[in-house]
Every structure is written in structure tokens, then in C-alpha cells.
Design a protein around this motif. Structure first.
Motif, PDB file in Angstrom:
ATOM      1  N   ALA A   6       1.449  -3.710  -3.431  1.00 34.57           N
ATOM      2  CA  ALA A   6       1.867  -2.425  -2.872  1.00 34.57           C
ATOM      3  C   ALA A   6       2.077  -2.518  -1.364  1.00 34.57           C
ATOM      4  O   ALA A   6       3.011  -1.926  -0.818  1.00 34.57           O
ATOM      5  N   LEU A   7       1.225  -3.282  -0.694  1.00 31.15           N
ATOM      6  CA  LEU A   7       1.349  -3.451   0.752  1.00 31.15           C
ATOM      7  C   LEU A   7       2.640  -4.191   1.110  1.00 31.15           C
ATOM      8  O   LEU A   7       3.362  -3.811   2.036  1.00 31.15           O
ATOM      9  N   SER A  43      -0.361   2.675   3.908  1.00 28.07           N
ATOM     10  CA  SER A  43      -0.691   2.054   2.628  1.00 28.07           C
ATOM     11  C   SER A  43      -2.149   1.604   2.595  1.00 28.07           C
ATOM     12  O   SER A  43      -2.839   1.771   1.588  1.00 28.07           O
ATOM     13  N   LEU A  44      -2.633   1.038   3.701  1.00 29.25           N
ATOM     14  CA  LEU A  44      -4.033   0.626   3.782  1.00 29.25           C
ATOM     15  C   LEU A  44      -4.971   1.827   3.675  1.00 29.25           C
ATOM     16  O   LEU A  44      -6.001   1.762   2.986  1.00 29.25           O
ATOM     17  N   ASP A  67      -4.374   4.673   2.177  1.00 24.49           N
ATOM     18  CA  ASP A  67      -4.345   5.169   0.799  1.00 24.49           C
ATOM     19  C   ASP A  67      -5.260   4.332  -0.101  1.00 24.49           C
ATOM     20  O   ASP A  67      -6.000   4.872  -0.934  1.00 24.49           O
ATOM     21  N   PHE A  68      -5.210   3.016   0.064  1.00 20.58           N
ATOM     22  CA  PHE A  68      -6.083   2.160  -0.745  1.00 20.58           C
ATOM     23  C   PHE A  68      -7.551   2.406  -0.407  1.00 20.58           C
ATOM     24  O   PHE A  68      -8.398   2.477  -1.306  1.00 20.58           O
ATOM     25  N   THR A  69      -7.857   2.541   0.878  1.00 24.59           N
ATOM     26  CA  THR A  69      -9.248   2.776   1.274  1.00 24.59           C
ATOM     27  C   THR A  69      -9.773   4.071   0.679  1.00 24.59           C
ATOM     28  O   THR A  69     -10.920   4.139   0.215  1.00 24.59           O
ATOM     29  N   ALA A  70      -8.948   5.103   0.670  1.00 23.72           N
ATOM     30  CA  ALA A  70      -9.363   6.377   0.090  1.00 23.72           C
ATOM     31  C   ALA A  70      -9.630   6.234  -1.406  1.00 23.72           C
ATOM     32  O   ALA A  70     -10.617   6.776  -1.930  1.00 23.72           O
ATOM     33  N   ARG A  71      -8.768   5.486  -2.109  1.00 28.44           N
ATOM     34  CA  ARG A  71      -8.992   5.290  -3.543  1.00 28.44           C
ATOM     35  C   ARG A  71     -10.229   4.432  -3.789  1.00 28.44           C
ATOM     36  O   ARG A  71     -10.996   4.678  -4.724  1.00 28.44           O
TER      37      ARG A  71
END
Length: 244
Positions: A82-83, A122-123, A125-129
């Protein structure tokens, strides 16, 4: 002695307890199940992400970007893929290679700033998930001992009322009900300890994966802006990928 032992314990606490005692026991059971479900699911996700992160090395030794994406894998939720795709789309967009009509406000930003912003998003968003569920573990770890303690206090209160109503009692008659009430405190600790350990394990795992993602994002930023991967001093490796 044996009959007193067999008549006490969790089963006896449940059968002899009132509505509040049973509600506390059910709450602790639900907390324990929630802890283990969240921990196992997040731990499996982290194991998959660590395996996906190992493909980053092969990504940079690909002939082109498409081959690099294939090496990263096509699994849903792959943060490294995704990144890379986010960086590619950001570079194409700001360089007017995506066929969009007319100028837009972000055209005043240079390629470096725009790609960096998109990669950072993008980073984030991943950290939140990745942090999803950790708040629940932290809440269980901090509240479970108090829930168990409440069950203990409630049980001791009713045990003392029963003992007082019975009149003359012996130490055996006191130890049984009080000991059964203390079981609730032990259950609270049994729920809280795995929650604490699971929370710390998952936080440490997230930090490791975020470290890999940040390094990969740094390399992607350099690649999309300059066409070459930034290497550490003394690194003799060369970039084999061609920007397309």
C-alpha cells in the motif's frame, strides 16, 4: 477437610453467589475472552506483516516497479505494498501523468513535498489500524483488578452478614465464605495480567513494524523524487530498479 474443600471453589461461588457476584464473574469472563481474541488476532496480523516486510529487500532488486510490487505480494492489507502504490500514485499525480484535467491547488507543491505528505498519510492510516484494540486491552488491564476486588468486597460483606446471623461460629465457618470471596480478586488478577503482557507485546511489535515501514517510506520518497534509493554511508549495494 476433604468435603469442605470440594464444596468450595468456583462452582460453589457461582451457586451460592447472588446476582451481583454472578454479574462480576460474567464480566471477568468476557474481559478474559476479549483479551485473548484481540491478542491472537493482532499477533497473527503482526506475524504476517513482519513476513511481508522481509520482501522489501527483493523489491529494490527488481527490474521495474511492477516486478517490485509482485515481490511485495498481493495480500489484502499489506502495508508495504500500500505504501509503494501510494507513493507511485502521488508521484504520477503531481507530475501530471495520471491524465487529470487542468491545474490543481497542490501543483504549487514540489514533488518531494507532495510525495512525502502522501506517504506520511499512508503511514498514519496503518498506525491507526494497528493500534485498534490496544485501547481495549489497556482498559481491561487497568480495570479487571478493581472489578475482581469489588466482587471480593461484595462477597465478604454478605459472608459476614450470614456469619453474624448464625450467631456462634467457628474458624472453619469463617474461612470458607471469606476464602470464596477472595477468589474474585484472584480472577481479576488472572484477567489483568495477560492483558498487560499482551498489550506490551503488541506495542513492541507495532514499533518494530513501524520502524520497517518508515525506512521503506524513506527509500520510496528518494526513489520517486530522485530516481535513486538513498543508501547508508559505506553501503556498496546499487539500485537495480528502473523508475517507470
Amino acid at each position: 477437610m476433604e468435603s469442605n474443600f470440594t464444596s468450595s471453589g468456583l462452582a460453589h461461588v457461582w451457586t451460592q453467589g447472588d446476582t451481583v457476584t454472578r454479574a462480576v464473574a460474567i464480566a471477568l469472563l468476557l474481559m478474559s475472552l476479549t483479551t485473548w481474541v484481540i491478542f491472537l488476532l493482532k499477533w497473527l496480523d503482526q506475524r504476517t506483516q513482519r513476513r511481508q516486510g522481509k520482501a522489501c529487500k527483493g523489491f529494490w532488486h527488481s527490474a521495474d516497479f511492477a516486478e517490485g510490487l509482485d515481490k511485495l505480494g498481493s495480500q489484502d492489507g499489506n502495508p508495504f505494498r500500500a505504501l509503494a502504490m501510494e507513493g507511485r500514485e502521488a508521484a504520477r499525480h503531481v507530475q501530471h501523468k495520471d491524465g487529470r484535467p487542468g491545474p490543481q491547488l497542490h501543483d504549487t507543491l514540489d514533488v518531494s513535498d507532495w510525495v512525502e505528505r502522501c506517504l506520511r498519510r499512508s503511514l498514519d492510516d496503518f498506525t491507526a489500524r494497528a493500534q485498534g484494540g490496544l485501547t481495549v486491552l489497556a482498559s481491561i488491564a487497568s480495570t479487571a483488578p478493581f472489578v475482581g476486588l469489588f466482587g471480593t468486597v461484595w462477597g465478604i460483606y454478605h459472608a459476614l452478614l450470614s456469619i453474624g446471623a448464625a450467631g456462634q461460629v467457628s474458624i472453619d465457618q469463617v474461612a470458607g465464605p471469606i476464602g470464596e470471596a477472595l477468589i474474585m480478586t484472584a480472577l481479576g488478577l488472572l484477567v489483568a495480567i495477560p492483558a498487560v503482557l499482551g498489550y506490551n507485546t503488541l506495542v513492541r511489535g507495532n514499533k518494530g513494524i513501524n520502524h520497517q515501514l518508515n525506512r521503506f517510506a524513506h527509500d520510496l520518497h528518494a526513489y520517486f523524487v530522485t530516481g535513486a534509493r538513498v543508501t547508508a554511508p559505506g553501503d556498496s549495494k546499487v539500485l537495480l530498479m528502473k523508475r517507470g
